[in-house]
Design an enzyme around this catalytic site. Sequence first.
Site, mmCIF file in Angstrom:
data_model
loop_
_atom_site.group_PDB
_atom_site.id
_atom_site.type_symbol
_atom_site.label_atom_id
_atom_site.label_comp_id
_atom_site.label_asym_id
_atom_site.label_seq_id
_atom_site.Cartn_x
_atom_site.Cartn_y
_atom_site.Cartn_z
ATOM 1 N N TYR A 155 0.855 -1.194 0.000
ATOM 2 C CA TYR A 155 0.000 0.000 0.000
ATOM 3 C C TYR A 155 0.886 1.237 0.000
ATOM 4 C CZ TYR A 155 -3.260 3.537 1.768
ATOM 5 O OH TYR A 155 -4.014 4.686 1.947
ATOM 6 N N ASP A 249 9.414 2.392 -0.071
ATOM 7 C CA ASP A 249 8.372 2.934 0.788
ATOM 8 C C ASP A 249 8.654 2.429 2.199
ATOM 9 O OD1 ASP A 249 6.124 3.369 2.313
ATOM 10 O OD2 ASP A 249 4.696 2.686 0.793
ATOM 11 N N LYS A 277 5.575 7.745 9.928
ATOM 12 C CA LYS A 277 5.207 6.995 11.133
ATOM 13 C C LYS A 277 6.213 7.123 12.268
ATOM 14 C CE LYS A 277 1.680 4.179 9.172
ATOM 15 N NZ LYS A 277 0.793 3.060 9.407
#
Length: 438
Positions: A155, A249, A277
């Site tokens: 994702y 990513d 994050k």
Amino acid sequence: MTERTMMTTIDGPRTGLSNQAAYADLHGFVAGGVSSNMRARGIIEPIVVDSASGCRVRDIEGNELIDVNMGYGPHLFGYADPDVTAQIAAQFGRGHMTGLPHRIDREAAGLVAELVPGVERLRFANSGTEALMSAVRLARAVTGRTLVLTFEGHYHGWSETLLRSRGGDGRRPAPGAAGMVPEAMEHTLQAPWNDAAAVEKVFADHGAELAAVMCEPVLANDGVVVPDTGFLELLRRLTGEHGALLVFDEVITGFRVARGGGQELYGVVPDLTVVSKAMGGGFPVAAFGGSREVMEPLARYEAFHAGVYSGNHAALRAVAATLAKIRSAGALYTELDGIGAHAEARVREAVDGAGRTARIGRVGSMMSVALTDPATGEVDEAGHRLLQTACQRRGVYFHPVPAEPWFLSTAHTRQDIDTVAETVSEGLAELARGERRR
């Protein structure tokens, strides 16, 4: 003792509403009750949070739950870590957003560049989606090409050219959401993760057209699936040979699986890296960066990236505080791996003891647990959701979608993990009783 009263009550109800009633009330003002479709998937039996600290959340009914979802991964040191929150609070007192350069910019950017092998220069953004979208645009600007290869299950946010449907055999995937233009995926390919032959075929067919190959170095959005030996090296070699950029990513894996992320762990350095994050300890912040050469079009303002709130002072204070703590904690990742190993062992014990099967994957403090059908080996989505509800009622929260990982922190003690495992055992026993009644 009821399941609900098995939870620890702190100081009674915070409002006159139950979780159920408060969540229903939210729907009157917030479309769907939450501000993310992804987050909505995590709510079967509603929790409306009053506060969170360490590895625990407290709801408006006064119940306390051990959380192993931990905000989808940013909290290496637990919720409300005072070492970080104190610095953010102080920054608010000095001004949190001016739209002008600030001395904290250099400090935060320097720490990212110091810790992440593939980053010499970077730009800050507000979310992983923004940073990933910008990284792909930069890759296209650098190479003069448009085609991007992605992998099934990875994702990369919800931007127009990266939100893809499942499935992929080296061909163009379908758009991943209603309202996307039908042509959104015309410049995106998708292949199965860890399928070296499929990747080699994509390069054989489209190598001269590829601007970038984008992947998580550890698949972390469809369970935790490590790269096969040599797979990341293959991506590195083929992109180099064909003039494409390799984009990692590391929104989830960055500062989570190692101090320098997946690229440090596996020794493969990409051309562009996206982090978020854990970098900001839960603050809305992200960054994308690479070598000075790759970032030069942005340095010369030839490529485009913007955002009024990108690099705001409060967010970068969170980055600087978090990364300074990560840098100074010499044994941090040994500690986190130990917590993860203990959790994996105890959960495997619980599953085996209940006579069930599960698909468990782990890298350091990131772990996925998915009940499976013993006959087929496929993920038992319905059973997993029943288990999640049973555990939540007993005071342990993990995501009801089995593809979502558990994220452990230094705030989780071994006693906490033992409690989680015992709760999983009790939940599995409840499922077994329900199956026998049927």
